[in-house]
Design an enzyme around this catalytic site. Sequence first.
Site, mmCIF file in Angstrom:
data_model
loop_
_atom_site.group_PDB
_atom_site.id
_atom_site.type_symbol
_atom_site.label_atom_id
_atom_site.label_comp_id
_atom_site.label_asym_id
_atom_site.label_seq_id
_atom_site.Cartn_x
_atom_site.Cartn_y
_atom_site.Cartn_z
ATOM 1 N N CYS A 89 64.925 -0.246 4.696
ATOM 2 C CA CYS A 89 65.679 0.955 5.048
ATOM 3 C C CYS A 89 66.878 1.069 4.120
ATOM 4 C CB CYS A 89 66.136 0.860 6.505
ATOM 5 S SG CYS A 89 67.097 2.274 7.075
ATOM 6 N N HIS A 131 59.444 6.144 10.730
ATOM 7 C CA HIS A 131 60.763 5.585 10.420
ATOM 8 C C HIS A 131 61.842 6.668 10.458
ATOM 9 C CE1 HIS A 131 63.329 2.650 8.089
ATOM 10 N NE2 HIS A 131 63.951 3.778 7.803
ATOM 11 N N GLU A 132 61.592 7.808 9.787
ATOM 12 C CA GLU A 132 62.603 8.869 9.722
ATOM 13 C C GLU A 132 62.795 9.539 11.084
ATOM 14 O OE1 GLU A 132 64.463 8.742 7.181
ATOM 15 O OE2 GLU A 132 63.058 7.476 6.089
ATOM 16 N N HIS A 135 65.088 7.436 13.013
ATOM 17 C CA HIS A 135 66.482 7.669 12.618
ATOM 18 C C HIS A 135 67.080 8.838 13.397
ATOM 19 C CE1 HIS A 135 67.758 4.962 9.477
ATOM 20 N NE2 HIS A 135 66.676 5.179 8.765
#
Length: 168
Positions: A89, A131-132, A135
């Site tokens: 990351c 993953h995004e 976030h």
Amino acid sequence: MAVRPIRLFGDPVLRSVTDPVRIGAPGNAGLVEDLVDSVALEGRAGVAANQIGVGLRAFTVNVDGRIDYVLNPEIVELGGEPALVDEGCLSVPGFYFPRMRHPYAKVRGLDLAGEEIVLEGAGLMAQALQHETDHLDGKLYIEGLEPETKREAMRAVRQAEWFGRSVE
């Protein structure tokens, strides 16, 4: 517009759930340009708006030489058996740890005009979409690590010289 500094682990914006983007709001095009510029650098697979200090639900991905963006994304489908993949990351630079991810993911959201966008894929694209989206929900990838790996990761992060700073 500009490549924006990436917020690092410890910055509270990374732990905050992002707000929906209001389609047509001033500044949206500039945000997308900054996200695209920020993800276009070599070695970057994705950048979420909160990683550049903006608490709005938007991200870019850069996979296989193609850059895409999406506003107000939601994961609508995950496929395959989750498997361990090495993951890193930009907000936790220099570290890669194995974490469980589905091998296929599909995200639905909007473009700047309010038209539907669907991003989907397998492998790195699936990993980047998950993953995004994490976030934007205020979650860092290290939260999903196995307990022993997470302890190791947290020890390493706290000792990193960048801890608490922003980088270009």
